[in-house]
Design an enzyme around this catalytic site. Structure first.
Site, short mmCIF file in Angstrom:
data_model
loop_
_atom_site.label_atom_id
_atom_site.label_comp_id
_atom_site.label_asym_id
_atom_site.label_seq_id
_atom_site.Cartn_x
_atom_site.Cartn_y
_atom_site.Cartn_z
CB CYS A 250 -1.85 1.43 6.26
SG CYS A 250 -1.46 0.65 4.67
CG HIS B 28 -1.96 -1.01 1.23
ND1 HIS B 28 -3.04 -0.93 2.08
CD2 HIS B 28 -2.16 -2.13 0.49
CE1 HIS B 28 -3.85 -1.95 1.87
NE2 HIS B 28 -3.33 -2.70 0.92
CD GLU C 46 -1.76 4.09 3.64
OE1 GLU C 46 -2.91 4.37 4.03
OE2 GLU C 46 -1.54 3.29 2.70
CB CYS D 79 -6.42 -0.56 5.33
SG CYS D 79 -4.72 -1.18 5.21
#
Length: 148
Positions: free
Chosen positions: A86, A53, A55, A83
Protein backbone atom coordinates in the site's frame (compact mmCIF):
# COMPACT_ATOMS: atom_id res chain seq x y z
CA UNK A 1 -13.00 17.42 16.28
CA UNK A 2 -10.06 18.23 14.03
CA UNK A 3 -10.17 17.89 10.26
CA UNK A 4 -7.95 14.79 10.44
CA UNK A 5 -10.30 13.23 13.00
CA UNK A 6 -13.29 14.01 10.77
CA UNK A 7 -11.77 12.09 7.86
CA UNK A 8 -10.50 9.31 10.14
CA UNK A 9 -14.03 8.90 11.46
CA UNK A 10 -15.21 8.30 7.89
CA UNK A 11 -12.42 5.73 7.47
CA UNK A 12 -13.52 4.08 10.72
CA UNK A 13 -17.05 3.75 9.34
CA UNK A 14 -15.60 1.87 6.37
CA UNK A 15 -13.59 -0.30 8.76
CA UNK A 16 -16.80 -1.09 10.64
CA UNK A 17 -18.43 -2.12 7.34
CA UNK A 18 -15.47 -4.44 6.70
CA UNK A 19 -15.79 -5.88 10.23
CA UNK A 20 -19.48 -6.61 9.72
CA UNK A 21 -18.63 -8.32 6.42
CA UNK A 22 -16.05 -10.62 8.03
CA UNK A 23 -13.05 -8.71 6.67
CA UNK A 24 -10.10 -7.37 8.66
CA UNK A 25 -11.53 -3.99 9.74
CA UNK A 26 -9.44 -1.44 7.89
CA UNK A 27 -11.03 1.52 6.14
CA UNK A 28 -9.66 4.34 4.01
CA UNK A 29 -10.86 7.58 2.44
CA UNK A 30 -9.33 9.79 -0.22
CA UNK A 31 -10.04 13.49 0.24
CA UNK A 32 -9.60 16.29 -2.29
CA UNK A 33 -10.26 19.96 -1.52
CA UNK A 34 -12.11 19.13 1.69
CA UNK A 35 -14.42 16.52 0.14
CA UNK A 36 -14.34 12.74 0.13
CA UNK A 37 -13.79 11.51 -3.43
CA UNK A 38 -13.59 7.81 -2.61
CA UNK A 39 -14.02 5.27 0.15
CA UNK A 40 -12.28 1.94 0.55
CA UNK A 41 -12.15 -1.02 2.87
CA UNK A 42 -10.55 -4.43 3.04
CA UNK A 43 -12.21 -6.83 0.61
CA UNK A 44 -9.63 -9.65 0.44
CA UNK A 45 -11.70 -12.45 1.94
CA UNK A 46 -14.87 -11.98 -0.11
CA UNK A 47 -13.03 -11.35 -3.39
CA UNK A 48 -10.23 -13.87 -2.72
CA UNK A 49 -7.85 -11.15 -3.95
CA UNK A 50 -4.64 -10.56 -1.98
CA UNK A 51 -4.25 -6.95 -3.12
CA UNK A 52 -7.65 -5.62 -2.11
CA UNK A 53 -6.52 -3.74 0.97
CA UNK A 54 -8.48 -0.66 2.02
CA UNK A 55 -5.90 1.74 0.58
CA UNK A 56 -5.84 0.00 -2.80
CA UNK A 57 -9.66 -0.01 -2.89
CA UNK A 58 -9.80 3.72 -2.08
CA UNK A 59 -7.01 4.65 -4.52
CA UNK A 60 -8.64 2.67 -7.33
CA UNK A 61 -12.00 4.37 -6.78
CA UNK A 62 -10.35 7.80 -6.54
CA UNK A 63 -8.57 7.25 -9.87
CA UNK A 64 -11.87 6.23 -11.47
CA UNK A 65 -13.75 9.18 -9.94
CA UNK A 66 -11.12 11.77 -10.83
CA UNK A 67 -10.23 10.32 -14.22
CA UNK A 68 -6.50 9.81 -13.73
CA UNK A 69 -3.86 7.95 -11.77
CA UNK A 70 -2.07 10.98 -10.32
CA UNK A 71 -3.73 11.89 -7.05
CA UNK A 72 -1.25 14.72 -6.39
CA UNK A 73 -3.89 16.98 -4.85
CA UNK A 74 -5.47 14.39 -2.56
CA UNK A 75 -4.98 13.10 0.97
CA UNK A 76 -5.39 9.53 2.19
CA UNK A 77 -6.76 8.68 5.64
CA UNK A 78 -6.56 5.03 6.71
CA UNK A 79 -7.26 3.30 10.00
CA UNK A 80 -4.09 1.14 9.97
CA UNK A 81 -0.53 2.00 9.01
CA UNK A 82 0.04 1.03 5.36
CA UNK A 83 1.91 -2.17 4.49
CA UNK A 84 4.71 -2.21 1.88
CA UNK A 85 2.29 -2.85 -1.00
CA UNK A 86 0.00 0.00 0.00
CA UNK A 87 2.89 2.39 0.68
CA UNK A 88 4.10 1.62 -2.83
CA UNK A 89 0.66 2.29 -4.29
CA UNK A 90 0.50 5.60 -2.40
CA UNK A 91 3.85 6.67 -3.85
CA UNK A 92 2.87 5.55 -7.34
CA UNK A 93 -0.41 7.50 -7.13
CA UNK A 94 1.59 10.57 -5.96
CA UNK A 95 -0.60 11.12 -2.90
CA UNK A 96 1.25 13.85 -0.99
CA UNK A 97 -0.32 13.35 2.45
CA UNK A 98 -1.12 10.16 4.36
CA UNK A 99 -2.70 10.01 7.80
CA UNK A 100 -3.17 6.72 9.61
CA UNK A 101 -4.69 5.61 12.90
CA UNK A 102 -3.25 2.45 14.45
CA UNK A 103 0.38 1.41 14.10
CA UNK A 104 0.99 -1.98 12.45
CA UNK A 105 3.71 -3.81 14.38
CA UNK A 106 3.83 -6.68 11.86
CA UNK A 107 3.72 -4.97 8.45
CA UNK A 108 3.84 -1.22 9.05
CA UNK A 109 5.88 0.49 6.36
CA UNK A 110 5.41 4.13 7.31
CA UNK A 111 7.60 4.16 10.40
CA UNK A 112 6.97 1.06 12.49
CA UNK A 113 8.89 -1.74 10.74
CA UNK A 114 10.41 0.51 8.11
CA UNK A 115 9.53 3.79 6.47
CA UNK A 116 9.36 3.43 2.72
CA UNK A 117 8.52 7.12 2.44
CA UNK A 118 12.02 8.00 3.68
CA UNK A 119 13.87 5.91 1.09
CA UNK A 120 15.29 7.62 -2.00
CA UNK A 121 12.29 7.04 -4.24
CA UNK A 122 11.12 9.76 -6.61
CA UNK A 123 8.07 10.65 -4.53
CA UNK A 124 7.94 11.16 -0.76
CA UNK A 125 4.53 11.59 0.88
CA UNK A 126 4.15 13.40 4.19
CA UNK A 127 2.87 10.92 6.77
CA UNK A 128 1.31 11.27 10.21
CA UNK A 129 0.34 8.32 12.41
CA UNK A 130 -1.61 7.82 15.59
CA UNK A 131 -4.72 9.86 14.71
CA UNK A 132 -7.59 8.28 16.67
CA UNK A 133 -5.19 5.42 17.31
CA UNK A 134 -7.15 3.84 20.12
CA UNK A 135 -10.47 3.80 18.24
CA UNK A 136 -8.77 2.22 15.23
CA UNK A 137 -6.88 -0.35 17.32
CA UNK A 138 -9.94 -1.37 19.36
CA UNK A 139 -11.84 -2.44 16.25
CA UNK A 140 -8.89 -4.52 15.04
CA UNK A 141 -8.44 -6.16 18.46
CA UNK A 142 -12.16 -6.94 18.61
CA UNK A 143 -12.00 -8.59 15.19
CA UNK A 144 -9.00 -10.79 15.99
CA UNK A 145 -10.37 -11.72 19.42
CA UNK A 146 -13.56 -12.88 17.68
CA UNK A 147 -11.48 -15.09 15.33
CA UNK A 148 -9.73 -16.86 18.21
Amino acid sequence: MSTAEKWMQAALEMAQDAFEDGEVPVGAVVVQNGKIVSLGRNRREKTKNAILHAEIDAIQHACETLGGWRLWNCELYVTLEPCPMCAGAIMNAHIPKVVFGAYDFKNGSCGTITNLFELPYGFKPECTGGIMEEECAVLLKKFFKKLR
